[in-house]
Write a protein that holds these residues in place. Sequence first.
Motif, mmCIF file in Angstrom:
data_model
loop_
_atom_site.group_PDB
_atom_site.id
_atom_site.type_symbol
_atom_site.label_atom_id
_atom_site.label_comp_id
_atom_site.label_asym_id
_atom_site.label_seq_id
_atom_site.Cartn_x
_atom_site.Cartn_y
_atom_site.Cartn_z
ATOM 1 N N HIS A 102 -4.186 -18.017 5.152
ATOM 2 C CA HIS A 102 -4.493 -17.911 6.580
ATOM 3 C C HIS A 102 -4.635 -16.442 6.969
ATOM 4 N N TYR A 103 -3.707 -15.627 6.464
ATOM 5 C CA TYR A 103 -3.738 -14.188 6.711
ATOM 6 C C TYR A 103 -5.028 -13.578 6.170
ATOM 7 N N LEU A 104 -5.374 -13.940 4.937
ATOM 8 C CA LEU A 104 -6.591 -13.433 4.319
ATOM 9 C C LEU A 104 -7.822 -13.814 5.132
ATOM 10 N N GLU A 149 -1.944 -5.617 0.227
ATOM 11 C CA GLU A 149 -1.406 -6.298 1.408
ATOM 12 C C GLU A 149 -0.763 -7.634 1.072
ATOM 13 N N ILE A 150 -1.175 -8.268 -0.008
ATOM 14 C CA ILE A 150 -0.583 -9.536 -0.433
ATOM 15 C C ILE A 150 0.222 -9.256 -1.697
ATOM 16 N N ASP A 182 3.648 -7.811 -8.403
ATOM 17 C CA ASP A 182 2.235 -7.452 -8.421
ATOM 18 C C ASP A 182 1.695 -7.533 -7.006
ATOM 19 N N PHE A 183 0.457 -7.106 -6.833
ATOM 20 C CA PHE A 183 -0.245 -7.472 -5.604
ATOM 21 C C PHE A 183 -1.589 -8.083 -5.962
ATOM 22 N N MET A 239 7.551 -15.878 -4.009
ATOM 23 C CA MET A 239 6.772 -15.989 -2.768
ATOM 24 C C MET A 239 6.121 -14.651 -2.454
ATOM 25 N N THR A 240 5.221 -14.659 -1.499
ATOM 26 C CA THR A 240 4.575 -13.419 -1.080
ATOM 27 C C THR A 240 5.404 -12.722 -0.006
#
Length: 346
Positions: free
Chosen positions: A137-139, A204-205, A104-105, A81-82
Amino acid sequence: MKRFAALILALSLSSVAQAADSFKICWSIYVGWMPWAYGAEQGIVNKWADKYGIDIEVVQINDYIESINQYTAGEFDACTMTNMDALTIPAAGGVDSTALVVGDFSNGNDGVVLKGKDKLADIKGQQVNLVELSVSHYLLARGLESVGLSEKDLTVVNTSDADMVAIYGTDDVTAVATWNPLLSEITSMPNSTKVFDSSMIPGEIIDLLVINTETLKANPKLGKALVGAWYEIMSVMSGSDKAGVDAKTHMATASGTDLAGYEAQLASTEMFYTPAAALDLTNSEKLLATMEHVANFSFDHGLLGDGAPDAGFIGIEMPAGTFGDKGNIKFRFDPSYMTMAAEGKL
């Protein structure tokens, strides 16, 4: 929503973890998580499990959010998961969770696509299909900020990632926010333009393997086996030799694309092929700042629970410090197992 039902169920589970010899981890299709499928099918996970005298079952779940719900409900010991979803689903549901592998990101693997329009500002007034309350949604919210818009300027339509490609193919759907490999498939459709992606918010992700903290404490051999297997897989797939090409081809096929398509996804992913690379981010001040940013977004969107008085309600423990309530730590970044891998001690 099904995610909240899972959270309620998780709260009813026993909080006492015991030593065991059989474990289950789950994953869903994404470029950075395909290595788990390869490692399971090629016997690498079993090899490391045998080394520590345990059994590890690796299970694919087709719906990403459902995989996290099942982990939160105690059906799996670990799950991919992120960083944001780890905070807002298991941690917010009271399940103390640890980022065991920082893999990773996303550096372009998550994006917003418009049909018939070529800039993000054109999204105003549209319906946007996405997995609600996920990193998509965040993006989207971060992208809207960049063009002076907010979610009030559009309508979010909650859509399963399993249905995203089919729904985008209909005439009624003109905007989506999603991740690869779905993003690549949707972007390749006629009259479609990617107008914002995660390369515009690098770091950030973050993609993780998250494990139940109490299970890890009771079974350190599980942590060692999973991390050992992961970095063996990384050493194979990062090579340019036949073994590396074969590994990536296997992952490509399993994710529904070809080698060229998978390598294109890898190109927009900042993979941490070595534990040292993963530790650079895990131990950094940047991670502390990122998680504060994520926590603020999550609180603003009601993702930390109805009783959360502020963004720091849930403590997030990181090597560089703790954000939030140190008396309510439910999400942790533990570098110790990746450090063992870096030092050749697994």
